[in-house]
Design an enzyme around this catalytic site. Structure first.
Site, PDB file in Angstrom:
ATOM      1  N   GLY A  63       0.840  -1.191   0.000  1.00 53.34           N
ATOM      2  CA  GLY A  63       0.000   0.000   0.000  1.00 53.34           C
ATOM      3  C   GLY A  63       0.875   1.241   0.000  1.00 53.34           C
ATOM      4  N   GLN A  87       3.042  10.013   1.016  1.00 57.06           N
ATOM      5  CA  GLN A  87       4.356   9.375   1.193  1.00 57.06           C
ATOM      6  C   GLN A  87       5.341   9.716   0.073  1.00 57.06           C
ATOM      7  OE1 GLN A  87       2.340   5.383   2.076  1.00 57.06           O
ATOM      8  NE2 GLN A  87       4.201   5.222   3.289  1.00 57.06           N
ATOM      9  N   CYS A  93       5.851  -0.113   7.461  1.00 56.11           N
ATOM     10  CA  CYS A  93       5.445   1.060   6.683  1.00 56.11           C
ATOM     11  C   CYS A  93       6.638   1.496   5.835  1.00 56.11           C
ATOM     12  CB  CYS A  93       5.043   2.178   7.644  1.00 56.11           C
ATOM     13  SG  CYS A  93       4.554   3.691   6.804  1.00 56.11           S
ATOM     14  N   LEU A  94       6.400   1.776   4.566  1.00 55.39           N
ATOM     15  CA  LEU A  94       7.508   2.176   3.691  1.00 55.39           C
ATOM     16  C   LEU A  94       8.153   3.485   4.164  1.00 55.39           C
ATOM     17  CD1 LEU A  94       5.977   1.290   0.194  1.00 55.39           C
ATOM     18  CD2 LEU A  94       7.837   0.100   1.368  1.00 55.39           C
ATOM     19  N   HIS A  96      -4.623   1.423   7.497  1.00 55.43           N
ATOM     20  CA  HIS A  96      -3.260   1.965   7.623  1.00 55.43           C
ATOM     21  C   HIS A  96      -3.045   3.119   6.634  1.00 55.43           C
ATOM     22  CE1 HIS A  96       1.320   1.240   7.911  1.00 55.43           C
ATOM     23  NE2 HIS A  96       1.184   2.101   6.915  1.00 55.43           N
ATOM     24  N   GLU A  97      -3.442   2.902   5.370  1.00 55.24           N
ATOM     25  CA  GLU A  97      -3.217   3.928   4.338  1.00 55.24           C
ATOM     26  C   GLU A  97      -4.081   5.166   4.571  1.00 55.24           C
ATOM     27  OE1 GLU A  97      -0.680   3.692   2.555  1.00 55.24           O
ATOM     28  OE2 GLU A  97      -0.347   1.593   3.044  1.00 55.24           O
ATOM     29  N   HIS A 112      -2.590   7.445   6.922  1.00 56.23           N
ATOM     30  CA  HIS A 112      -1.576   8.314   6.302  1.00 56.23           C
ATOM     31  C   HIS A 112      -2.205   9.618   5.800  1.00 56.23           C
ATOM     32  CE1 HIS A 112       2.252   6.252   6.255  1.00 56.23           C
ATOM     33  NE2 HIS A 112       1.731   5.134   5.786  1.00 56.23           N
TER      34      HIS A 112
HETATM   35 NI    NI Z   1       2.580   3.226   5.762  1.00 54.82          NI
END
Ligand code: NI
Length: 174
Positions: A46, A51, A94-95, A136-137, A140
């Site tokens: 995701g 991000q 998480c990226l 989660h996304e 963000h």
């Molecule tokens: Ni994340």
């Protein structure tokens, strides 16, 4: 299409609230393609626009397993509705927070209302990994990260560790 740099902590951008998308034009479509390309190249499941530094309420996910065909899904202005009382726990990464995994409890199922790439309103029932990933996304888009639930001490420790990795260049011997 192009692969974008993913912003990592510490970052003020990641704490910002993304703006709703009013019109889906060529820029939004290009952004979605770039998000997919960036997500796949980083082996994430995701990725939210914030991000890569763009404060629009757009995100992409693909929760298909390695054995399955790719299943790219994009969400514009997603909103979580009707969460279940039943909870589930995943160890989430998480990226934007490299090499860090935190157990997070979230509602096991939810519905997500969103606008698709053609500007049509849709609603999707989510369970399991998709439910967790979308929650989660969407966090963000509201400037929330998985480290926000930790104590300040733990959070600072993780951010310090990542800052150190960012500063130190790769060591090579030639
Ligand atoms: Ni994340």
């Amino acid at each position: 299409m192009s692969i974008k740099d993913i912003i990592t902590v510490p970052s003020e951008t990641l704490k910002k609230i993304s703006e709703p998308v009013e019109k889906i034009g060529i820029n939004e479509k290009k952004l979605i393609n770039d998000l997919f390309e960036t997500m796949y190249s980083s082996k994430g499941i995701g990725l939210a626009a914030v991000q890569v530094g763009i404060l629009k309420r757009i995100l992409v996910v693909d929760v298909s397993t390695k054995q399955e065909k790719k299943n790219p899904m994009s969400f514009i202005n997603p909103v979580i509705k009707n969460v279940s009382k039943e909870m589930s726990v995943y160890e989430e990464g998480c990226l934007s927070i490299p090499d860090t995994f935190i157990e997070i409890e979230r509602p096991k199922t939810c519905e997500v209302e969103y606008v698709n790439i053609n500007g049509k309103k849709e609603i999707i029932k989510c369970d399991g990994l998709l439910s967790t990933c979308l929650q989660h996304e969407i966090n963000h888009l509201d400037g929330k990260l998985i480290i926000d639930n930790l104590s300040k001490l733990k959070r600072d420790f993780i951010i310090k560790k990542i800052s150190k990795i960012k500063k130190n260049p790769d060591r090579i011997i030639v």
